[in-house]
Scaffold this active site. Structure first.
Site, PDB file in Angstrom:
ATOM      1  N   LYS A  74       0.969   4.235  -2.820  1.00 55.67           N
ATOM      2  CA  LYS A  74       0.657   5.819  -2.462  1.00 55.67           C
ATOM      3  C   LYS A  74       1.673   6.533  -2.547  1.00 55.67           C
ATOM      4  CE  LYS A  74      -3.723   4.751  -1.609  1.00 55.67           C
ATOM      5  NZ  LYS A  74      -4.846   5.398  -2.437  1.00 55.67           N
ATOM      6  N   TYR A 112       0.947  -1.270   0.068  1.00 53.58           N
ATOM      7  CA  TYR A 112      -0.065   0.166   0.023  1.00 53.58           C
ATOM      8  C   TYR A 112       0.612   1.308   0.018  1.00 53.58           C
ATOM      9  CZ  TYR A 112      -3.874   3.178   1.473  1.00 53.58           C
ATOM     10  OH  TYR A 112      -4.587   4.217   1.716  1.00 53.58           O
TER      11      TYR A 112
HETATM   12  P1  NAP Z   1     -13.497   2.296   1.156  1.00 57.03           P
HETATM   13  O1  NAP Z   1     -14.623   2.989   1.984  1.00 57.03           O
HETATM   14  O2  NAP Z   1     -12.949   0.921   1.087  1.00 57.03           O
HETATM   15  O3  NAP Z   1     -13.946   2.524  -0.413  1.00 57.03           O
HETATM   16  C1  NAP Z   1     -13.268   2.101  -1.513  1.00 57.03           C
HETATM   17  C2  NAP Z   1     -14.160   2.745  -2.869  1.00 57.03           C
HETATM   18  O4  NAP Z   1     -13.199   2.072  -3.853  1.00 57.03           O
HETATM   19  C3  NAP Z   1     -15.224   1.780  -2.969  1.00 57.03           C
HETATM   20  O5  NAP Z   1     -16.170   2.743  -3.685  1.00 57.03           O
HETATM   21  C4  NAP Z   1     -14.927   0.860  -3.829  1.00 57.03           C
HETATM   22  O6  NAP Z   1     -16.177   0.236  -4.731  1.00 57.03           O
HETATM   23  C5  NAP Z   1     -14.056   1.350  -4.816  1.00 57.03           C
HETATM   24  N1  NAP Z   1     -13.174   0.327  -5.532  1.00 57.03           N
HETATM   25  C6  NAP Z   1     -12.401  -0.508  -4.885  1.00 57.03           C
HETATM   26  N2  NAP Z   1     -11.782  -1.273  -5.827  1.00 57.03           N
HETATM   27  C7  NAP Z   1     -11.877  -0.653  -7.128  1.00 57.03           C
HETATM   28  C8  NAP Z   1     -11.736  -0.921  -8.293  1.00 57.03           C
HETATM   29  N3  NAP Z   1     -10.877  -2.142  -8.628  1.00 57.03           N
HETATM   30  N4  NAP Z   1     -12.181  -0.405  -9.398  1.00 57.03           N
HETATM   31  C9  NAP Z   1     -13.303   0.925  -9.012  1.00 57.03           C
HETATM   32  N5  NAP Z   1     -13.723   0.959  -7.699  1.00 57.03           N
HETATM   33  C10 NAP Z   1     -13.163   0.470  -6.836  1.00 57.03           C
HETATM   34  O7  NAP Z   1     -12.235   3.217   1.188  1.00 57.03           O
HETATM   35  P2  NAP Z   1     -11.795   4.685   1.568  1.00 57.03           P
HETATM   36  O8  NAP Z   1     -11.462   4.594   3.044  1.00 57.03           O
HETATM   37  O9  NAP Z   1     -13.056   5.660   1.293  1.00 57.03           O
HETATM   38  O10 NAP Z   1     -10.757   5.145   0.647  1.00 57.03           O
HETATM   39  C11 NAP Z   1     -10.652   5.879  -0.275  1.00 57.03           C
HETATM   40  C12 NAP Z   1      -9.175   6.419  -0.980  1.00 57.03           C
HETATM   41  O11 NAP Z   1      -8.604   7.139   0.061  1.00 57.03           O
HETATM   42  C13 NAP Z   1      -8.499   5.180  -0.956  1.00 57.03           C
HETATM   43  O12 NAP Z   1      -7.532   5.447  -2.174  1.00 57.03           O
HETATM   44  C14 NAP Z   1      -7.635   5.001  -0.069  1.00 57.03           C
HETATM   45  O13 NAP Z   1      -6.484   4.420  -0.212  1.00 57.03           O
HETATM   46  C15 NAP Z   1      -7.312   6.517   0.440  1.00 57.03           C
HETATM   47  N6  NAP Z   1      -7.244   6.683   1.952  1.00 57.03           N
HETATM   48  C16 NAP Z   1      -7.681   6.210   2.620  1.00 57.03           C
HETATM   49  C17 NAP Z   1      -7.633   6.392   4.312  1.00 57.03           C
HETATM   50  C18 NAP Z   1      -8.458   5.693   5.198  1.00 57.03           C
HETATM   51  O14 NAP Z   1      -7.803   6.029   6.355  1.00 57.03           O
HETATM   52  N7  NAP Z   1      -9.768   5.492   4.988  1.00 57.03           N
HETATM   53  C19 NAP Z   1      -6.378   7.008   4.414  1.00 57.03           C
HETATM   54  C20 NAP Z   1      -5.485   7.542   3.496  1.00 57.03           C
HETATM   55  C21 NAP Z   1      -6.180   7.401   2.186  1.00 57.03           C
HETATM   56  P3  NAP Z   1     -17.210  -0.962  -4.348  1.00 57.03           P
HETATM   57  O15 NAP Z   1     -17.782  -0.282  -3.288  1.00 57.03           O
HETATM   58  O16 NAP Z   1     -17.813  -1.286  -5.556  1.00 57.03           O
HETATM   59  O17 NAP Z   1     -16.113  -2.155  -3.964  1.00 57.03           O
END
Ligand code: NAP
Length: 245
Positions: free
Chosen positions: A157, A153
């Site tokens: 990133k 990861y």
């Molecule tokens: P999340 O709640 O797990 O949601 C992930 C989203 O990505 C969902 O809408 C999912 O769609 C979609 N997705 C996954 N695989 C995909 C693919 N192959 N093609 C198209 N869509 C796909 O994640 P989140 O926490 O909101 O994270 C969003 C972004 O922020 C990510 O890039 C993550 O790395 C980054 N981020 C998150 C955090 C954190 O603490 N949460 C911190 C830093 C950065 P489905 O619902 O259809 O599966």
């Protein structure tokens, strides 16, 4: 931003959903994208329509170049332009490196990094033709500081940051701005997967003492996309409660 058109990858839930809603509140028409969860993506579309903006829901796996192309084609067919791309779709497959199998590595790199390449390729020609555009990719504090159990990861990133800075330099002359947002730990399904004990420990390391909300991250994306960010490109905006490396 009224009347502009945005594609937000992975906008069925979590941070992507909040970004889509924040854009819609500014009058932006949004192309929502999901991989598996159609019902949740349709629910976000209903919320956007209730706000008075238009929404299109597109199933596309960003790992696949042709599916990302289709996502952009649907935006062009429906709205005739693409002003904003938010590369948000991302996954984790956490393992210590000794236990990490090639599939854990490849799955994360495929979605988090190849997905960014694919979606950006799909929008870049329309944006250059328009001579305007804004691309924001969601990196992570983990890409900046590293984290045990997340080598895959963190690599994906960190790569987004290098990609963003390079593309910003190439695209400035086309008036396409390219930035990244690096959230800290944010309250979504991704954080739910972290054990409570580990979360308590993380909280003690965040100077502001709370996790980010998805709205906190969405506000940062809005700032970069609208007029307030018009002179910002090649930047990584950290939204992490003061948790710097
Ligand atoms: P999340 O709640 O797990 O949601 C992930 C989203 O990505 C969902 O809408 C999912 O769609 C979609 N997705 C996954 N695989 C995909 C693919 N192959 N093609 C198209 N869509 C796909 O994640 P989140 O926490 O909101 O994270 C969003 C972004 O922020 C990510 O890039 C993550 O790395 C980054 N981020 C998150 C955090 C954190 O603490 N949460 C911190 C830093 C950065 P489905 O619902 O259809 O599966």
């Amino acid at each position: 931003m009224h009347g502009k058109v945005a594609i937000v990858t992975g906008s069925s839930r979590g941070i992507g959903r909040e970004i889509a809603l924040a854009l819609a509140k500014r009058g932006v028409n949004v192309v929502l994208n999901y991989q598996k969860d159609k019902a949740s993506a349709e629910a976000v579309a209903c919320e956007i329509r209730a706000l008075g903006a238009q929404a299109e829901v597109v199933e596309a796996d960003v790992r696949h170049y042709d599916q990302a192309q289709r996502l952009a084609e649907r935006a062009m067919d429906r709205f005739g332009r693409i002003d904003v791309l938010v590369n948000n779709a991302g996954i984790t497959r956490d393992k210590t490196f000794r236990k990490m199998l090639p599939e854990h590595w490849h799955e994360v790199i495929d979605v988090n990094l190849h997905g960014v390449f694919n979606a950006t390729k799909a929008v870049i020609e329309p944006m250059c033709d328009q001579r305007s555009g804004c691309i924001v990719s969601i990196s992570s504090i983990i890409g900046e500081m590293g984290n045990a159990g997340q080598a895959n990861y963190a690599a994906s990133k960190a790569a987004i940051i290098g990609f963003t800075k390079s593309l910003a330099k190439e695209m400035a002359r086309h008036n396409v701005r390219v930035n990244a947002v690096a959230p800290g730990f944010t309250e979504t399904d991704m954080l739910v997967a972290v054990p409570d004990e580990a979360k308590e420990k993380i909280l003690t390391q965040i100077p502001l003492g709370t996790f980010a909300s998805p709205q906190d991250v969405a506000h940062g994306v809005l700032y970069l996309c609208d007029e307030s960010g018009r002179h910002i490109t090649g930047h990584v905006l950290s939204i992490n409660g003061g948790m710097y490396v």
